[in-house]
Design a protein around this motif. Structure first.
Motif, PDB file in Angstrom:
ATOM      1  N   GLU A   1       3.227  -2.868  -7.453  1.00 34.27           N
ATOM      2  CA  GLU A   1       2.408  -2.692  -6.256  1.00 34.27           C
ATOM      3  C   GLU A   1       3.266  -2.719  -4.995  1.00 34.27           C
ATOM      4  OE1 GLU A   1      -1.791  -4.619  -7.860  1.00 34.27           O
ATOM      5  OE2 GLU A   1      -0.498  -5.815  -6.564  1.00 34.27           O
ATOM      6  N   ILE A   2       4.280  -3.578  -4.974  1.00 33.10           N
ATOM      7  CA  ILE A   2       5.240  -3.630  -3.871  1.00 33.10           C
ATOM      8  C   ILE A   2       6.632  -3.699  -4.481  1.00 33.10           C
ATOM      9  CG2 ILE A   2       6.027  -4.863  -1.813  1.00 33.10           C
ATOM     10  CD1 ILE A   2       3.264  -6.142  -1.616  1.00 33.10           C
TER      11      ILE A   2
ATOM     12  N   GLY B   1       6.164  -6.589   6.201  1.00 32.34           N
ATOM     13  CA  GLY B   1       5.920  -5.592   5.170  1.00 32.34           C
ATOM     14  C   GLY B   1       4.434  -5.365   4.918  1.00 32.34           C
ATOM     15  N   ARG B   2       4.107  -4.169   4.508  1.00 33.42           N
ATOM     16  CA  ARG B   2       2.710  -3.805   4.272  1.00 33.42           C
ATOM     17  C   ARG B   2       2.243  -4.312   2.907  1.00 33.42           C
ATOM     18  NH1 ARG B   2       1.370   1.111   3.297  1.00 33.42           N
ATOM     19  NH2 ARG B   2       3.430   1.928   2.693  1.00 33.42           N
ATOM     20  N   THR B   3       0.933  -4.515   2.766  1.00 35.90           N
ATOM     21  CA  THR B   3       0.317  -4.722   1.466  1.00 35.90           C
ATOM     22  C   THR B   3      -0.347  -3.408   1.062  1.00 35.90           C
ATOM     23  OG1 THR B   3      -1.661  -5.597   2.552  1.00 35.90           O
ATOM     24  CG2 THR B   3      -0.038  -7.190   1.765  1.00 35.90           C
ATOM     25  N   PRO B   4      -0.413  -3.137  -0.228  1.00 34.01           N
ATOM     26  CA  PRO B   4      -0.896  -1.817  -0.652  1.00 34.01           C
ATOM     27  C   PRO B   4      -2.407  -1.672  -0.585  1.00 34.01           C
ATOM     28  CG  PRO B   4      -0.353  -3.146  -2.552  1.00 34.01           C
ATOM     29  CD  PRO B   4       0.057  -3.956  -1.349  1.00 34.01           C
ATOM     30  N   THR B   5      -2.836  -0.451  -0.376  1.00 29.50           N
ATOM     31  CA  THR B   5      -4.246  -0.116  -0.570  1.00 29.50           C
ATOM     32  C   THR B   5      -4.434   0.158  -2.053  1.00 29.50           C
ATOM     33  OG1 THR B   5      -3.769   2.221  -0.116  1.00 29.50           O
ATOM     34  CG2 THR B   5      -4.451   0.864   1.741  1.00 29.50           C
ATOM     35  N   ALA B   6      -5.648   0.376  -2.478  1.00 27.25           N
ATOM     36  CA  ALA B   6      -5.941   0.563  -3.903  1.00 27.25           C
ATOM     37  C   ALA B   6      -5.118   1.706  -4.485  1.00 27.25           C
ATOM     38  CB  ALA B   6      -7.433   0.838  -4.087  1.00 27.25           C
ATOM     39  N   GLY B   7      -4.393   1.419  -5.543  1.00 25.33           N
ATOM     40  CA  GLY B   7      -3.616   2.441  -6.233  1.00 25.33           C
ATOM     41  C   GLY B   7      -2.307   2.813  -5.570  1.00 25.33           C
ATOM     42  N   GLU B   8      -1.964   2.165  -4.458  1.00 19.61           N
ATOM     43  CA  GLU B   8      -0.750   2.514  -3.721  1.00 19.61           C
ATOM     44  C   GLU B   8       0.416   1.633  -4.146  1.00 19.61           C
ATOM     45  OE1 GLU B   8       0.849   2.778   0.937  1.00 19.61           O
ATOM     46  OE2 GLU B   8      -0.826   1.457   0.381  1.00 19.61           O
TER      47      GLU B   8
END
Length: 496
Positions: free
Chosen positions: A476-477, A388-395
């Motif tokens: 965030e996730i 799974g991805r980790t978020p970029t800022a504000g995502e």
């Protein structure tokens, strides 16, 4: 005469003339399980493609091998519809030397689905409510289990799992928790004199000490195990067709380490010899033996003593199940995991320091903290392990293959953006009362409030637990609402 869909490709039919078929049914549940594939039909005349004249579905876990000459008539073709929609267990039933073919191409490896059920005592009714919303309250338990390759459970979640293996409908499993008499079969109150003699006056004053009988709980669970009480856990796959691997957590009291009870003792992750050979209700008994505040002694199973699976840090067994799958050679790219919790309390972003730390207070806090599941633990680690991805800022990352469903009791933002608003549907009195209800929730008023909490969650008036959130609970996730989490899980299922 049973209508069937032939799924064997012409080039796969050998000299024996045997063909593999999927059965068709006209009995359609309210919410279609993954294994049901609706087929085209016409009301006024046979459909030109399938020959069907009423709403019907192919049940892709109901496979039959028949000789070609037993197929009396051909009404059409639905094979391409089946292969476009269904992807999970079909390959398990066909000969390994005959790979499934569609338009000359070998079918890709199919998803490996895991259901993870948290502990939480009577609050596990929230899991039943979510599963009933997704799969239908009248869906038999083993039919639901066919949608998964593995189910891992702890404590209250293990009671839900036992109900599913027993083939109770989700409505019937819900009544194990909602019916006061059924609930008391599990939470059997100790006589007052035993509570006082066991721990003394001082501990009772500080509301510490056991409330329920461990032996009484075992008798209650055994009474619920109508179809499984005479069989060992590792015998169940040979008795009930299509049963997924079962993984039930506990804590070995005398060895001070996590212990797992498996339906597959030959698992590559299992120690040899395995930890006893419990029956299903005995494994559930071991998994649900919450100490100090709840049950009077460890669960005794096969001469061994166990505490609740949460004591080993596995109240949320999602990561445990994921490691089990990886140890047995399942590629992480195939894994899809549905993790359902039993609610959590996150009232303050920065909890106020209202009381000094004390020894007795810390004992009570420790006894209840092991039953908790912060959102940044097991499900977050599982999300990362499966890629799974980790978020970029504000995502907000909402496209992962780990889906977390669990309500959260907390303040929501007011007009100024401050966390001061009580969620709609709850009074201040109810909001405060929910924070004080323990996992047993044996009083009718307490249980009714827990159920209301769940109903508000299912209608998105109560937030859903994130896989990872920030200090002010912004997701965030994961998914902000139950509906978003539900939709993501449905997106992961095969499409027609």
């Amino acid at each position: 005469m049973q209508p069937l869909v032939v799924v064997s490709a012409a080039e796969q039919i050998d000299e024996s003339g045997e063909v593999v078929c999927v059965a068709i049914t006209g009995t359609i549940p309210r919410i279609l399980p993954e294994s049901y594939v609706e087929l085209p039909y016409s009301n006024d005349r046979p459909h030109p493609k399938t020959g069907l004249t009423k709403r019907s579905a192919a049940i892709c876990t109901w496979l039959e091998t028949v000789r070609k000459e037993m197929c009396f008539a051909s009404a059409g073709s639905a094979r391409s519809v089946i292969f476009a929609r269904y992807s999970r267990r079909l390959t398990d039933f066909l000969p390994t030397n005959k790979p499934l073919l569609l338009n000359g191409h070998t079918m890709p490896e199919q998803p490996y689905r895991i259901l993870s059920l948290d502990g939480g005592g009577a609050w596990a009714v929230l899991q039943v409510m979510a599963l009933a919303d997704m799969y239908g309250s009248e869906t038999p338990g083993r039919q639901l289990l066919k949608q998964f390759d593995m189910v891992a459970a702890t404590s209250g979640g293990a009671i839900v799992l036992m109900g599913l293996v027993e083939n109770r409908t989700l409505g019937e499993i819900g009544r194990i928790f909602s019916d006061k008499r059924e609930r008391k079969k599990i939470f059997q109150r100790l006589p007052w004199w035993r509570r006082w003699l066991r721990l003394g006056v001082l501990l009772r004053i500080f509301d510490l000490g056991s409330r329920y009988s461990s032996v009484g709980k075992l008798k209650g669970l055994e009474a619920l195990a109508v179809n499984t009480r005479d069989h060992r856990l590792d015998e169940l796959p040979g008795i009930f067709a299509d049963l997924p691997d079962l993984l039930i957590t506990s804590f070995d009291y005398d060895r001070s380490r996590a212990a797992l009870h498996r339906s597959n003792p030959k698992s590559a992750a299992a120690p040899q010899p395995p930890v006893g050979r419990p029956r299903l209700h005995e494994a559930v008994h071991a998994s649900s033996a919450a100490p100090v505040m709840f049950f009077d002694e460890p669960a005794m199973v096969d001469g061994l003593r166990f505490w609740d699976g949460a004591i080993g840090g596995n109240n949320n067994p999602a990561l445990l199940a994921l490691v089990e799958a990886l140890a047995n050679g399942i590629d992480r790219s195939r894994i899809e995991l549905l993790s359902i919790g039993t609610g959590s309390i996150r009232v303050f972003a920065v909890p106020p320091v209202s009381e000094p730390a004390t020894t007795l207070g810390d004992i009570k806090k420790m006894a209840t903290s092991v039953l908790d599941d912060p959102p940044d633990a097991a499900t977050f680690h599982s999300h990362i392990v499966v890629g799974g991805r980790t978020p970029t800022a504000g995502e907000q990352v909402a496209d992962g293959k780990v889906v977390r469903m669990s309500p959260v009791l907390r303040y929501t933002k007011d007009e100024s953006g401050q966390l001061t608003r009580i969620p709609p549907g709850l009074s201040q009195e109810e909001f405060s009362a929910l924070q004080d209800i323990d996992m047993d929730a044996v009083k009718p008023a307490e249980f009714d409030l827990v159920k209301k909490f769940g109903e508000l969650w299912l209608t998105d008036e109560m937030p859903n637990q994130s896989i990872r959130s920030n200090r002010i609970f912004e997701c965030e996730i994961g998914h902000v609402t139950y509906s978003e989490a539900r939709q993501r899980w449905l997106e992961l299922l095969p499409k027609v």
